[in-house]
Structures are given as structure tokens and as C-alpha cells.
Design a protein around this motif. Structure first.
Motif, PDB file in Angstrom:
ATOM      1  N   VAL A 286       0.838  -1.203   0.000  1.00 19.73           N
ATOM      2  CA  VAL A 286       0.000   0.000   0.000  1.00 19.73           C
ATOM      3  C   VAL A 286       0.872   1.252   0.000  1.00 19.73           C
ATOM      4  CG1 VAL A 286      -1.642   1.346   1.365  1.00 19.73           C
ATOM      5  CG2 VAL A 286      -1.989  -1.116   1.082  1.00 19.73           C
ATOM      6  N   GLU A 287       1.910   1.262   0.806  1.00 19.97           N
ATOM      7  CA  GLU A 287       2.797   2.417   0.850  1.00 19.97           C
ATOM      8  C   GLU A 287       3.533   2.594  -0.478  1.00 19.97           C
ATOM      9  OE1 GLU A 287       4.558   5.832   2.127  1.00 19.97           O
ATOM     10  OE2 GLU A 287       2.885   4.711   3.022  1.00 19.97           O
ATOM     11  N   HIS A 288       3.937   1.494  -1.081  1.00 19.09           N
ATOM     12  CA  HIS A 288       4.609   1.528  -2.385  1.00 19.09           C
ATOM     13  C   HIS A 288       3.694   2.140  -3.448  1.00 19.09           C
ATOM     14  CE1 HIS A 288       7.352   0.050  -5.554  1.00 19.09           C
ATOM     15  NE2 HIS A 288       6.257  -0.271  -6.210  1.00 19.09           N
ATOM     16  N   LEU A 289       2.429   1.743  -3.442  1.00 20.30           N
ATOM     17  CA  LEU A 289       1.476   2.277  -4.419  1.00 20.30           C
ATOM     18  C   LEU A 289       1.168   3.753  -4.149  1.00 20.30           C
ATOM     19  CD1 LEU A 289      -1.012  -0.729  -4.731  1.00 20.30           C
ATOM     20  CD2 LEU A 289       0.951  -0.173  -6.166  1.00 20.30           C
ATOM     21  N   ARG A 290       1.077   4.117  -2.878  1.00 20.91           N
ATOM     22  CA  ARG A 290       0.829   5.529  -2.539  1.00 20.91           C
ATOM     23  C   ARG A 290       1.959   6.408  -3.076  1.00 20.91           C
ATOM     24  NH1 ARG A 290       1.727   9.621   1.142  1.00 20.91           N
ATOM     25  NH2 ARG A 290       3.515   8.491   1.977  1.00 20.91           N
ATOM     26  N   GLU A 291       3.189   5.966  -2.899  1.00 21.46           N
ATOM     27  CA  GLU A 291       4.322   6.732  -3.396  1.00 21.46           C
ATOM     28  C   GLU A 291       4.312   6.805  -4.925  1.00 21.46           C
ATOM     29  OE1 GLU A 291       7.907   5.122  -1.796  1.00 21.46           O
ATOM     30  OE2 GLU A 291       7.429   5.694   0.266  1.00 21.46           O
ATOM     31  N   ALA A 292       3.899   5.720  -5.567  1.00 22.04           N
ATOM     32  CA  ALA A 292       3.825   5.721  -7.031  1.00 22.04           C
ATOM     33  C   ALA A 292       2.818   6.758  -7.520  1.00 22.04           C
ATOM     34  CB  ALA A 292       3.455   4.328  -7.541  1.00 22.04           C
ATOM     35  N   PHE A 293       1.664   6.849  -6.841  1.00 21.40           N
ATOM     36  CA  PHE A 293       0.672   7.861  -7.204  1.00 21.40           C
ATOM     37  C   PHE A 293       1.211   9.268  -6.960  1.00 21.40           C
ATOM     38  CE2 PHE A 293      -2.663   4.494  -6.772  1.00 21.40           C
ATOM     39  CZ  PHE A 293      -3.278   4.689  -7.999  1.00 21.40           C
ATOM     40  N   LEU A 294       1.801   9.479  -5.796  1.00 28.77           N
ATOM     41  CA  LEU A 294       2.268  10.820  -5.456  1.00 28.77           C
ATOM     42  C   LEU A 294       3.413  11.281  -6.355  1.00 28.77           C
ATOM     43  CD1 LEU A 294       2.106  10.723  -1.545  1.00 28.77           C
ATOM     44  CD2 LEU A 294       0.497  11.782  -3.150  1.00 28.77           C
ATOM     45  N   ASN A 295       4.201  10.343  -6.833  1.00 29.02           N
ATOM     46  CA  ASN A 295       5.283  10.703  -7.762  1.00 29.02           C
ATOM     47  C   ASN A 295       4.758  11.236  -9.088  1.00 29.02           C
ATOM     48  OD1 ASN A 295       7.332  10.058  -5.983  1.00 29.02           O
ATOM     49  ND2 ASN A 295       7.576   7.974  -6.737  1.00 29.02           N
ATOM     50  N   ARG A 296       3.493  10.965  -9.360  1.00 23.72           N
ATOM     51  CA  ARG A 296       2.872  11.443 -10.603  1.00 23.72           C
ATOM     52  C   ARG A 296       1.664  12.313 -10.317  1.00 23.72           C
ATOM     53  NH1 ARG A 296       2.426   6.698 -14.983  1.00 23.72           N
ATOM     54  NH2 ARG A 296       1.931   8.512 -16.266  1.00 23.72           N
ATOM     55  N   LYS A 297       1.665  12.986  -9.170  1.00 21.21           N
ATOM     56  CA  LYS A 297       0.477  13.737  -8.756  1.00 21.21           C
ATOM     57  C   LYS A 297       0.105  14.830  -9.753  1.00 21.21           C
ATOM     58  CE  LYS A 297       3.133  16.761  -5.652  1.00 21.21           C
ATOM     59  NZ  LYS A 297       3.303  17.202  -4.244  1.00 21.21           N
ATOM     60  N   GLY A 298       1.079  15.379 -10.467  1.00 22.77           N
ATOM     61  CA  GLY A 298       0.762  16.391 -11.463  1.00 22.77           C
ATOM     62  C   GLY A 298      -0.083  15.881 -12.604  1.00 22.77           C
ATOM     63  N   HIS A 299      -0.117  14.555 -12.779  1.00 26.55           N
ATOM     64  CA  HIS A 299      -0.960  13.964 -13.811  1.00 26.55           C
ATOM     65  C   HIS A 299      -2.399  13.783 -13.347  1.00 26.55           C
ATOM     66  CE1 HIS A 299       3.020  13.180 -15.290  1.00 26.55           C
ATOM     67  NE2 HIS A 299       2.581  12.545 -16.372  1.00 26.55           N
ATOM     68  N   PHE A 300      -2.610  13.849 -12.031  1.00 25.07           N
ATOM     69  CA  PHE A 300      -3.943  13.581 -11.484  1.00 25.07           C
ATOM     70  C   PHE A 300      -4.720  14.855 -11.179  1.00 25.07           C
ATOM     71  CE2 PHE A 300      -1.851   9.566 -10.774  1.00 25.07           C
ATOM     72  CZ  PHE A 300      -2.854   8.638 -10.944  1.00 25.07           C
ATOM     73  N   TYR A 301      -3.996  15.965 -10.882  1.00 28.29           N
ATOM     74  CA  TYR A 301      -4.714  17.210 -10.568  1.00 28.29           C
ATOM     75  C   TYR A 301      -3.836  18.412 -10.820  1.00 28.29           C
ATOM     76  CZ  TYR A 301      -2.367  16.372  -6.043  1.00 28.29           C
ATOM     77  OH  TYR A 301      -1.466  16.102  -5.048  1.00 28.29           O
TER      78      TYR A 301
END
Length: 301
Positions: A286-301
Motif C-alpha cells: 500500500v505504501e509503495h502504491l501511494r508513493e507511485a501515485f504521489l510521484n505522478r500527482k501532477g498527472h492527477f490534478y
């Protein structure tokens, strides 16, 4: 006398869908697996499977046993995982379900990276937009993009997914550019239909309050990728997750519309059953996936 190992073997056969797959995993022969299932059927005096040369199908008795036996097997796995969690080793199996868009854009690669980091962890990944029953279907973890309401599940927010109203330059050149949500009634809107129904009411904010504008169009699809392709083809206006069209927006292939009014946000969550204490490997994933999302946060918002 009924042997617990035979019951757990039965659960594994149901999960894998065949004797041969279980035999390969456990380094047994097909005949040994078949004999042990037959022994279990004899002990409980019921038939568990309808067997054909092509597939196995559970009988009513088999489905009843599977529902209870899977929970017992999971309880045993939980106990083992709890003990394992006190050591340094990270090992075991994680069964995960994820939505299609997130899987293709980010999660499949991220989970593969996780498996490289932890070679003793096995991940079974199920990619679908279908809202599976996590407990009944035996999942350890689900990644969901939704407004969650089920209090029987524990959810950890990973990131917010912002949605964008958009259209191609060619569509806007031919049909004009709406400057207010109320003008969408005069446009061809591309409607995402999830499991046969879908949001033909699009969410906006007007005068500081959330509201929904009913839209219409001749193109409906249960795939966001199909909606995106129809938009690129100049067929209409769509409302899509920014992550799905990030590159197209940057390249000018799609143009953002009504940004002052668009307020659709969906949280992306890691979800697991309340009854299941997350173990070391699950917490790490879960922590690994959270970091993966946050590393690309500019793509989400």
C-alpha cells in the motif's frame, strides 16, 4: 476422517480453476490432486465438482463448502502472516483487484516493481472495473476510484483524481466552444456507462454549490479509453480523469473546457476488509502504491 489439508487443497483448486495449475504450484501430479479431492468427497459424502475435460464447475454443495473453507484458510493465512510480520522476511501471496485505467497507466508497472523488491512475495492481480466483493471473492486488497460508503471496509486514500471536460480542436471548430455548463445541451456529449448505467448527469459547481447538468449524446461506452478515443476523433465532448488524458492535453490534441465550473473529484483508495489485520507485506505494498501515485500527482490534478 476429514483432513484439513484436503479442504485447503479444495479451496486452492477452486481459486486456480484446475487441478493441473494446483499440481504445478505444489509440485504434485494431477492424479495426486484428483485423488485427494475424491477422498474429501468420499469423507463428506457429497460431490463437490462437476468435472468435464474442459473445466471444473462447483456443485451447490461445493459452493457451500468453499464459502466456509475459504474463510478458514484465510484465517490460517492471517495467523501465519501475523507471525511472519514479527520477522524481517517479507513473503506470501497478495490477491489484488485494481481498476482498468489505473492498472494500465501506473499500477501494473508499480506492482511489478514491488515484486522485484520483494522476491518472496507473490501477487495475483485482477484488472477490472467491476466492483467485486472483496471478502466473498477472497481479495486481500482493492484499489478503488470512487466515493466509498461501505463501513465494513477500511480505506486509505492514496490520491485524488480530478476530472476534466474536454474536446478536440476539430470538434470545437465545427461546433463551437461552450462557455457555461448549461450550453452542453446543445452539444454531442460522450457518456461513460458503467455496468449498463452511467453518469449522463455531469457534476459542476455553480454559484458556489455543486449541481448536476444532464447531458445527452449518441455515443455511450463502458470504457473510458473508448470515450477518450471518440473525443480525439472529434465526435464530441467528454468528461474524463485528467490522468487518462494528461499527454493529450499537453500536446493540444484535447482542450480543457469549463475549468471554472468543473469540480468532479474522486478519491483513489486502498481498501481491505475490516476483519483483516494488514500484515507487513500488505502495508509495504500500500505504501509503495501511494508513493507511485504521489510521484505522478501532477498527472492527477
Amino acid at each position: 476422517m476429514i483432513k484439513a489439508d484436503d479442504i485447503f487443497l479444495f479451496v486452492q483448486v477452486v481459486d486456480e480453476g484446475s487441478f493441473s495449475k494446483v499440481a504445478d504450484k505444489l509440485e504434485m501430479t494431477n492424479s495426486v490432486v484428483s485423488k485427494r479431492i475424491s477422498r474429501l468427497e468420499q469423507e463428506i459424502n457429497v460431490q463437490l465438482f462437476y468435472r468435464t475435460t474442459r473445466k471444473l464447475t462447483l456443485t451447490d454443495a461445493g459452493r457451500a463448502l468453499y464459502g466456509k473453507a475459504r474463510l478458514a484458510k484465510q484465517a490460517l493465512q492471517d495467523a501465519q502472516d501475523t507471525v511472519t510480520g514479527y520477522g524481517d522476511a517479507v513473503r506470501g501471496k497478495i490477491k489484488v483487484t485494481v481498476p482498468v485505467v489505473s492498472a494500465h497507466i501506473l499500477l501494473s508497472a508499480s506492482i511489478a516493481d514491488f515484486c522485484k523488491l520483494y522476491p518472496d512475495v507473490e501477487v495475483e492481480l485482477f484488472v477490472s472495473n467491476r466492483m467485486v466483493d472483496i471478502i466473498d471473492d477472497g481479495y486481500d486488497l482493492a484499489i478503488r476510484t470512487a466515493d466509498l460508503e461501505d463501513s465494513s471496509l477500511i480505506a486509505r486514500r492514496l490520491i485524488d483524481s480530478h476530472w476534466v471536460v474536454c474536446a478536440s480542436p476539430s470538434y470545437l471548430e465545427n461546433h463551437g466552444t461552450p462557455v457555461h455548463p448549461s450550453e452542453l445541451k446543445d452539444h454531442q456529449c460522450l457518456i461513460y456507462k458503467y455496468e449498463g448505467v452511467g453518469p449522463d448527469n455531469w457534476q459542476f459547481q455553480l454559484n458556489g454549490e455543486d449541481c448536476y447538468i444532464q447531458v445527452c449524446g449518441r455515443f455511450h461506452a463502458n470504457s473510458l479509453e473508448s470515450i477518450k478515443q471518440a473525443s480525439l476523433n472529434g465526435f464530441g465532448i467528454s468528461y474524463l480523469p485528467k490522468i487518462l488524458i494528461h499527454e493529450e492535453l499537453a500536446q493540444g490534441k484535447l482542450l480543457s473546457l469549463l475549468s471554472d465550473y468543473s469540480t468532479k473529484r474522486l478519491g483513489i483508495y486502498a481498501v481491505y476488509p475490516r476483519s483483516r489485520q494488514p500484515d507487513k507485506k500488505l502495508n509495504l505494498l500500500v505504501e509503495h502504491l501511494r508513493e507511485a501515485f504521489l510521484n505522478r500527482k501532477g498527472h492527477f490534478y
